[in-house]
Structures are given as C-alpha cells and as structure tokens.
Design a protein around this motif. Structure first.
Motif, PDB file in Angstrom:
ATOM      1  N   PRO A  57     -26.799  63.921 -39.916  1.00 16.12           N
ATOM      2  CA  PRO A  57     -26.748  65.263 -39.885  1.00 16.12           C
ATOM      3  C   PRO A  57     -28.324  65.966 -39.371  1.00 16.12           C
ATOM      4  O   PRO A  57     -29.177  65.163 -39.311  1.00 16.12           O
ATOM      5  N   THR A  58     -28.357  67.381 -39.073  1.00 13.98           N
ATOM      6  CA  THR A  58     -29.575  68.051 -38.662  1.00 13.98           C
ATOM      7  C   THR A  58     -30.564  67.643 -39.537  1.00 13.98           C
ATOM      8  O   THR A  58     -30.317  67.547 -40.876  1.00 13.98           O
ATOM      9  N   GLY A  59     -31.531  67.299 -39.322  1.00 14.72           N
ATOM     10  CA  GLY A  59     -33.148  67.093 -40.005  1.00 14.72           C
ATOM     11  C   GLY A  59     -33.715  66.182 -39.104  1.00 14.72           C
ATOM     12  O   GLY A  59     -33.405  65.316 -38.205  1.00 14.72           O
ATOM     13  N   PRO A  60     -35.019  65.696 -39.583  1.00 17.61           N
ATOM     14  CA  PRO A  60     -35.852  64.576 -39.122  1.00 17.61           C
ATOM     15  C   PRO A  60     -35.297  63.212 -39.102  1.00 17.61           C
ATOM     16  O   PRO A  60     -35.955  62.702 -38.222  1.00 17.61           O
ATOM     17  N   ALA A  61     -34.596  62.930 -39.831  1.00 14.45           N
ATOM     18  CA  ALA A  61     -33.936  61.720 -39.714  1.00 14.45           C
ATOM     19  C   ALA A  61     -32.839  61.121 -38.812  1.00 14.45           C
ATOM     20  O   ALA A  61     -32.633  60.247 -38.311  1.00 14.45           O
ATOM     21  N   ARG A  62     -32.387  62.280 -38.285  1.00 15.17           N
ATOM     22  CA  ARG A  62     -31.360  62.278 -37.367  1.00 15.17           C
ATOM     23  C   ARG A  62     -31.481  61.406 -35.995  1.00 15.17           C
ATOM     24  O   ARG A  62     -30.939  60.688 -35.600  1.00 15.17           O
ATOM     25  N   PRO A  63     -32.713  61.781 -35.335  1.00 12.62           N
ATOM     26  CA  PRO A  63     -33.188  61.141 -33.982  1.00 12.62           C
ATOM     27  C   PRO A  63     -32.781  59.565 -34.130  1.00 12.62           C
ATOM     28  O   PRO A  63     -32.497  58.831 -33.410  1.00 12.62           O
ATOM     29  N   SER A  64     -33.535  58.989 -35.495  1.00 14.04           N
ATOM     30  CA  SER A  64     -33.543  57.395 -35.373  1.00 14.04           C
ATOM     31  C   SER A  64     -32.156  57.076 -35.627  1.00 14.04           C
ATOM     32  O   SER A  64     -31.962  56.027 -35.074  1.00 14.04           O
ATOM     33  N   VAL A  65     -31.171  57.539 -36.231  1.00 17.16           N
ATOM     34  CA  VAL A  65     -29.679  57.176 -36.363  1.00 17.16           C
ATOM     35  C   VAL A  65     -29.012  57.662 -34.961  1.00 17.16           C
ATOM     36  O   VAL A  65     -28.219  56.550 -34.639  1.00 17.16           O
ATOM     37  N   GLU A  66     -29.403  58.674 -34.520  1.00 12.85           N
ATOM     38  CA  GLU A  66     -28.612  59.015 -32.975  1.00 12.85           C
ATOM     39  C   GLU A  66     -29.026  57.985 -32.161  1.00 12.85           C
ATOM     40  O   GLU A  66     -28.163  57.606 -31.214  1.00 12.85           O
ATOM     41  N   ASP A  67     -30.416  57.317 -32.029  1.00 13.90           N
ATOM     42  CA  ASP A  67     -30.676  56.679 -31.284  1.00 13.90           C
ATOM     43  C   ASP A  67     -29.891  55.510 -30.990  1.00 13.90           C
ATOM     44  O   ASP A  67     -30.135  54.586 -30.025  1.00 13.90           O
ATOM     45  N   LEU A 108     -17.858  56.296 -35.364  1.00 15.79           N
ATOM     46  CA  LEU A 108     -17.501  57.349 -36.121  1.00 15.79           C
ATOM     47  C   LEU A 108     -18.721  58.285 -36.527  1.00 15.79           C
ATOM     48  O   LEU A 108     -19.619  57.747 -37.318  1.00 15.79           O
ATOM     49  N   ALA A 109     -18.928  59.339 -36.101  1.00 14.48           N
ATOM     50  CA  ALA A 109     -19.907  60.121 -36.129  1.00 14.48           C
ATOM     51  C   ALA A 109     -19.862  61.236 -37.420  1.00 14.48           C
ATOM     52  O   ALA A 109     -18.999  61.832 -37.453  1.00 14.48           O
ATOM     53  N   VAL A 110     -20.638  61.262 -38.313  1.00 11.74           N
ATOM     54  CA  VAL A 110     -20.773  62.045 -39.315  1.00 11.74           C
ATOM     55  C   VAL A 110     -21.986  63.257 -39.221  1.00 11.74           C
ATOM     56  O   VAL A 110     -22.907  62.648 -39.091  1.00 11.74           O
ATOM     57  N   VAL A 166     -24.180  64.621 -30.983  1.00 10.17           N
ATOM     58  CA  VAL A 166     -23.807  63.314 -31.581  1.00 10.17           C
ATOM     59  C   VAL A 166     -22.376  63.277 -31.502  1.00 10.17           C
ATOM     60  O   VAL A 166     -21.716  62.106 -31.487  1.00 10.17           O
ATOM     61  N   LEU A 167     -21.848  64.302 -31.989  1.00  8.70           N
ATOM     62  CA  LEU A 167     -20.328  64.323 -32.368  1.00  8.70           C
ATOM     63  C   LEU A 167     -19.695  63.866 -30.746  1.00  8.70           C
ATOM     64  O   LEU A 167     -18.869  63.120 -30.732  1.00  8.70           O
ATOM     65  N   ARG A 168     -20.128  64.597 -29.661  1.00  7.24           N
ATOM     66  CA  ARG A 168     -19.640  64.278 -28.250  1.00  7.24           C
ATOM     67  C   ARG A 168     -19.616  62.880 -27.985  1.00  7.24           C
ATOM     68  O   ARG A 168     -18.751  62.439 -27.236  1.00  7.24           O
ATOM     69  N   ARG A 169     -20.807  62.112 -28.340  1.00  5.58           N
ATOM     70  CA  ARG A 169     -20.895  60.713 -27.867  1.00  5.58           C
ATOM     71  C   ARG A 169     -20.138  59.708 -28.862  1.00  5.58           C
ATOM     72  O   ARG A 169     -20.191  58.496 -28.697  1.00  5.58           O
ATOM     73  N   ALA A 170     -19.453  60.374 -29.893  1.00 10.38           N
ATOM     74  CA  ALA A 170     -18.679  59.350 -31.004  1.00 10.38           C
ATOM     75  C   ALA A 170     -17.408  59.221 -30.427  1.00 10.38           C
ATOM     76  O   ALA A 170     -16.854  60.068 -29.730  1.00 10.38           O
TER      77      ALA A 170
END
Length: 168
Positions: free
Chosen positions: A82-92, A105-107, A113-117
């Motif tokens: 989800p939106t927030g400071p932790a998102r980039p490390s998961v998205e990476d 499967l992207a939450v 993020v959703l587009r790449r899922a």
C-alpha cells in the motif's frame, strides 16, 4: 475507519478475480514490510488454514536472503504494497520475482504496482500507512476464501482448525 472498511470489503468482494489459474497451486509466498509485516502473516495464515496451500510470509530482505530460491515459474507471490514509505522495498521485488516466473498477486492502491501484477487485489485509496493493515488484510482474506471454494473445501469446518486450542 468503519466506512473505509466497508468500502474495502465491497471492493474486495466485487473486484476479486476468480483465481481459477491458482487451482492447482501447492503453496504461495507473501511479502510485506513495516506496519504490514503482520498483515503478510495474517494473509499467509488465512490462505493456509482455509485452502491448505503451504504459504509463508517474509519481509523483502528475508525473502532475498534465501527463500526466493523456492520461487519457481508459476509460483504465486502476494505482495502487500500500500501507499507509504515501506512500499518501494516491496515493490522493488516485483521485477525479480517476475523474472523467476512468479505470478504476482498485488495488494495495493498504487496503480503502477497493480499494473505490474498478474492478479490485482486493489485497496481503497488514501488510507494512511499506519492504518493500512486494517484494509490490506481484507483482499488476502477474500483470496483465501476463494481458493478454498475452488478446492471444494468446507469453509464452515476447515480441516484441522479448532476454535479453541488448549495449551498446558
């Protein structure tokens, strides 16, 4: 929050994909971080106890430290971003996981993020990160429900699940 949770339940039930392509999965991995680290464990637990899929949760760093070796082509990986400071490390992790052939499967409430899922599990937008575990757990719970239904399992009597566990 009650109104936002009602929106998330409606969104998750209304937008939930059929998940038919995961019918033959034997397991899954969940990746989450920061305030949603516990959310990752909740999603993994619900999938495991309702559908029987062997599912484990990791932080991005823990996954990359070794367990990523078990991610083979077709392996489902739920990323909680989800939106927030932790998102980039998961998205990476999305690109390296996709390169391994994982089905993502992207939450998330983040369009990129959703587009790449492979499978999109959208969140109600603009929920502060510190409150996002409340909404982010819901798509994971709906996913667990759908996987169990696909497998013809009795949701009212999950195998081996007890309402009360006695300890000594």
């Amino acid at each position: 929050m009650p109104g936002i949770l009602a929106q998330q339940i409606d969104l998750s039930l209304g937008a939930a994909p059929s998940l038919d392509e995961y019918r033959d999965a034997v397991g899954a991995t969940v990746v989450a971080r920061s305030v949603n680290y516990g959310t990752g464990f909740e999603i993994a637990l619900k999938i495991r106890e309702l559908s029987g899929l062997v599912t484990e949760a990791y932080s991005p760093a823990d996954l990359m430290h070794g367990p990523i070796a078990a991610v083979a082509p077709g392996w489902p990986v739920v990323v909680v971003a989800p939106t927030g400071p932790a998102r980039p490390s998961v998205e990476d992790l999305v690109l390296p996981l996709r390169e391994r052939g994982a089905r993502i499967l992207a939450v998330s409430d983040v369009a990129a993020v959703l587009r790449r899922a492979h499978t999109r599990l959208p969140l109600v937008p603009r929920v502060p990160e510190w409150l996002s575990p409340l909404t982010a757990a819901i798509p994971g719970q709906v996913t667990a429900l759908r996987l169990a239904q696909q497998r013809g399992l009795d949701l009212d009597h999950p195998s081996g699940l007890a309402k009360v566990t006695l300890t000594r």
